[in-house]
Design a protein around this motif. Structure first.
Motif, mmCIF file in Angstrom:
data_model
loop_
_atom_site.group_PDB
_atom_site.id
_atom_site.type_symbol
_atom_site.label_atom_id
_atom_site.label_comp_id
_atom_site.label_asym_id
_atom_site.label_seq_id
_atom_site.Cartn_x
_atom_site.Cartn_y
_atom_site.Cartn_z
ATOM 1 N N VAL A 24 0.884 -1.165 0.000
ATOM 2 C CA VAL A 24 0.000 0.000 0.000
ATOM 3 C C VAL A 24 0.923 1.216 0.000
ATOM 4 O O VAL A 24 1.435 1.626 1.037
ATOM 5 C CB VAL A 24 -0.945 -0.010 1.227
ATOM 6 N N ASP A 25 1.158 1.743 -1.198
ATOM 7 C CA ASP A 25 2.133 2.815 -1.341
ATOM 8 C C ASP A 25 1.724 3.760 -2.460
ATOM 9 O O ASP A 25 0.633 3.660 -3.012
ATOM 10 C CB ASP A 25 3.535 2.249 -1.571
ATOM 11 N N VAL A 26 2.613 4.660 -2.786
ATOM 12 C CA VAL A 26 2.342 5.692 -3.789
ATOM 13 C C VAL A 26 1.866 5.091 -5.115
ATOM 14 O O VAL A 26 1.052 5.690 -5.806
ATOM 15 C CB VAL A 26 3.580 6.607 -3.973
ATOM 16 N N TYR A 27 2.322 3.912 -5.447
ATOM 17 C CA TYR A 27 1.944 3.291 -6.720
ATOM 18 C C TYR A 27 0.568 2.652 -6.691
ATOM 19 O O TYR A 27 -0.100 2.570 -7.710
ATOM 20 C CB TYR A 27 2.995 2.238 -7.120
ATOM 21 N N THR A 28 0.145 2.164 -5.532
ATOM 22 C CA THR A 28 -1.125 1.432 -5.445
ATOM 23 C C THR A 28 -2.274 2.265 -4.886
ATOM 24 O O THR A 28 -3.422 1.844 -4.958
ATOM 25 C CB THR A 28 -0.954 0.164 -4.589
ATOM 26 N N VAL A 29 -1.957 3.440 -4.338
ATOM 27 C CA VAL A 29 -2.987 4.304 -3.759
ATOM 28 C C VAL A 29 -4.130 4.595 -4.737
ATOM 29 O O VAL A 29 -5.304 4.506 -4.352
ATOM 30 C CB VAL A 29 -2.349 5.599 -3.202
ATOM 31 N N PRO A 30 -3.859 4.951 -5.999
ATOM 32 C CA PRO A 30 -4.983 5.228 -6.911
ATOM 33 C C PRO A 30 -5.930 4.023 -7.065
ATOM 34 O O PRO A 30 -7.153 4.194 -7.141
ATOM 35 C CB PRO A 30 -4.301 5.571 -8.237
ATOM 36 N N THR A 31 -5.382 2.825 -7.096
ATOM 37 C CA THR A 31 -6.192 1.620 -7.234
ATOM 38 C C THR A 31 -7.077 1.425 -6.009
ATOM 39 O O THR A 31 -8.273 1.137 -6.127
ATOM 40 C CB THR A 31 -5.282 0.380 -7.430
ATOM 41 N N ILE A 32 -6.504 1.589 -4.829
ATOM 42 C CA ILE A 32 -7.264 1.424 -3.586
ATOM 43 C C ILE A 32 -8.343 2.492 -3.475
ATOM 44 O O ILE A 32 -9.494 2.199 -3.127
ATOM 45 C CB ILE A 32 -6.320 1.471 -2.365
ATOM 46 N N LYS A 33 -7.990 3.725 -3.762
ATOM 47 C CA LYS A 33 -8.954 4.829 -3.690
ATOM 48 C C LYS A 33 -10.140 4.558 -4.604
ATOM 49 O O LYS A 33 -11.301 4.683 -4.190
ATOM 50 C CB LYS A 33 -8.272 6.143 -4.073
ATOM 51 N N GLN A 34 -9.879 4.204 -5.841
ATOM 52 C CA GLN A 34 -10.955 3.941 -6.799
ATOM 53 C C GLN A 34 -11.809 2.760 -6.355
ATOM 54 O O GLN A 34 -13.038 2.790 -6.483
ATOM 55 C CB GLN A 34 -10.382 3.684 -8.195
ATOM 56 N N TYR A 35 -11.189 1.740 -5.827
ATOM 57 C CA TYR A 35 -11.907 0.549 -5.360
ATOM 58 C C TYR A 35 -12.897 0.921 -4.258
ATOM 59 O O TYR A 35 -14.064 0.507 -4.280
ATOM 60 C CB TYR A 35 -10.913 -0.502 -4.860
ATOM 61 N N MET A 36 -12.452 1.714 -3.295
ATOM 62 C CA MET A 36 -13.324 2.110 -2.191
ATOM 63 C C MET A 36 -14.441 3.045 -2.676
ATOM 64 O O MET A 36 -15.580 2.918 -2.237
ATOM 65 C CB MET A 36 -12.506 2.768 -1.078
ATOM 66 N N MET A 60 1.674 7.616 1.873
ATOM 67 C CA MET A 60 0.571 7.738 0.907
ATOM 68 C C MET A 60 -0.482 6.669 1.175
ATOM 69 O O MET A 60 -1.681 6.916 1.041
ATOM 70 C CB MET A 60 1.099 7.614 -0.523
ATOM 71 N N GLY A 61 -0.034 5.485 1.561
ATOM 72 C CA GLY A 61 -0.956 4.412 1.917
ATOM 73 C C GLY A 61 -1.779 4.770 3.130
ATOM 74 O O GLY A 61 -2.995 4.532 3.167
ATOM 75 N N LEU A 62 -1.138 5.362 4.128
ATOM 76 C CA LEU A 62 -1.885 5.816 5.303
ATOM 77 C C LEU A 62 -2.902 6.881 4.895
ATOM 78 O O LEU A 62 -4.038 6.883 5.364
ATOM 79 C CB LEU A 62 -0.926 6.371 6.360
ATOM 80 N N GLY A 63 -2.481 7.749 4.003
ATOM 81 C CA GLY A 63 -3.368 8.814 3.534
ATOM 82 C C GLY A 63 -4.602 8.293 2.822
ATOM 83 O O GLY A 63 -5.703 8.830 3.003
ATOM 84 N N VAL A 64 -4.448 7.249 2.016
ATOM 85 C CA VAL A 64 -5.611 6.709 1.305
ATOM 86 C C VAL A 64 -6.577 6.062 2.289
ATOM 87 O O VAL A 64 -7.792 6.121 2.099
ATOM 88 C CB VAL A 64 -5.208 5.752 0.167
ATOM 89 N N LEU A 65 -6.066 5.485 3.357
ATOM 90 C CA LEU A 65 -6.949 4.908 4.369
ATOM 91 C C LEU A 65 -7.701 6.002 5.122
ATOM 92 O O LEU A 65 -8.903 5.865 5.398
ATOM 93 C CB LEU A 65 -6.152 4.034 5.335
#
Length: 114
Positions: A24-36, A60-65
Motif C-alpha cells: 500500500v504505497d504511492v503506486y497502489t494508492v490510486p487503485t485502492i482509492k478507486q476501489y473504495m 501515501m498508503g496511510l493517507g488513502v486509508l
C-alpha cells in the motif's frame, strides 16, 4: 505494468470485507482509492479493511486509508481495520492513527465489536 496489489471484497451480514494483499504505497494508492469509491457508489456503508496481507505501507498508503475513512463517515458508515503485523501496528501507533481507526486482530472480531 500493474501495481503490486490485489484487492477483493466479500459480504458478511451487513459488512463489506475488503481484503488487500501486497504493498500500500504511492503506486497502489490510486487503485485502492478507486476501489473504495466504487464500493461506496454501490451502496456499501460498513467496511472491514483486512490488511493482514499487506507487506508494506507508506505515508501515501496511510493517507488513502484516512481518505477512505472520511468518505465512509460522510455517508454515516463505519470503517474498521484488521492488522496483525507488529511493524504495521507500530506505524499506526507512531503516527497516532491507532486513535483514529478501530484496529482489530481478526475480521470476526472487527465485525462483532461495536
Amino acid at each position: 505494468m500493474e501495481p503490486p496489489i490485489e484487492i477483493n471484497h466479500s459480504g458478511v451480514e451487513d459488512w463489506t470485507i475488503v481484503e488487500i494483499r501486497g504493498e500500500v504505497d504511492v503506486y497502489t494508492v490510486p487503485t485502492i482509492k478507486q476501489y473504495m469509491i466504487e464500493r461506496l457508489a454501490d451502496g456499501h456503508r460498513r467496511f472491514v479493511v483486512d490488511l493482514r496481507g499487506v507487506a508494506f505501507i507508506d505515508s501515501m498508503g496511510l493517507g488513502v486509508l484516512v481518505g477512505a475513512l472520511k468518505r465512509v463517515q460522510s455517508v454515516h458508515g463505519e470503517l474498521k481495520l484488521v492488522i496483525t503485523d507488529a511493524n504495521t501496528k507500530q506505524l499506526f501507533a507512531l503516527t497516532g492513527l491507532r486513535h483514529v481507526f478501530p484496529i482489530y486482530d481478526s475480521v470476526y472480531q472487527a465485525r462483532r465489536t461495536s
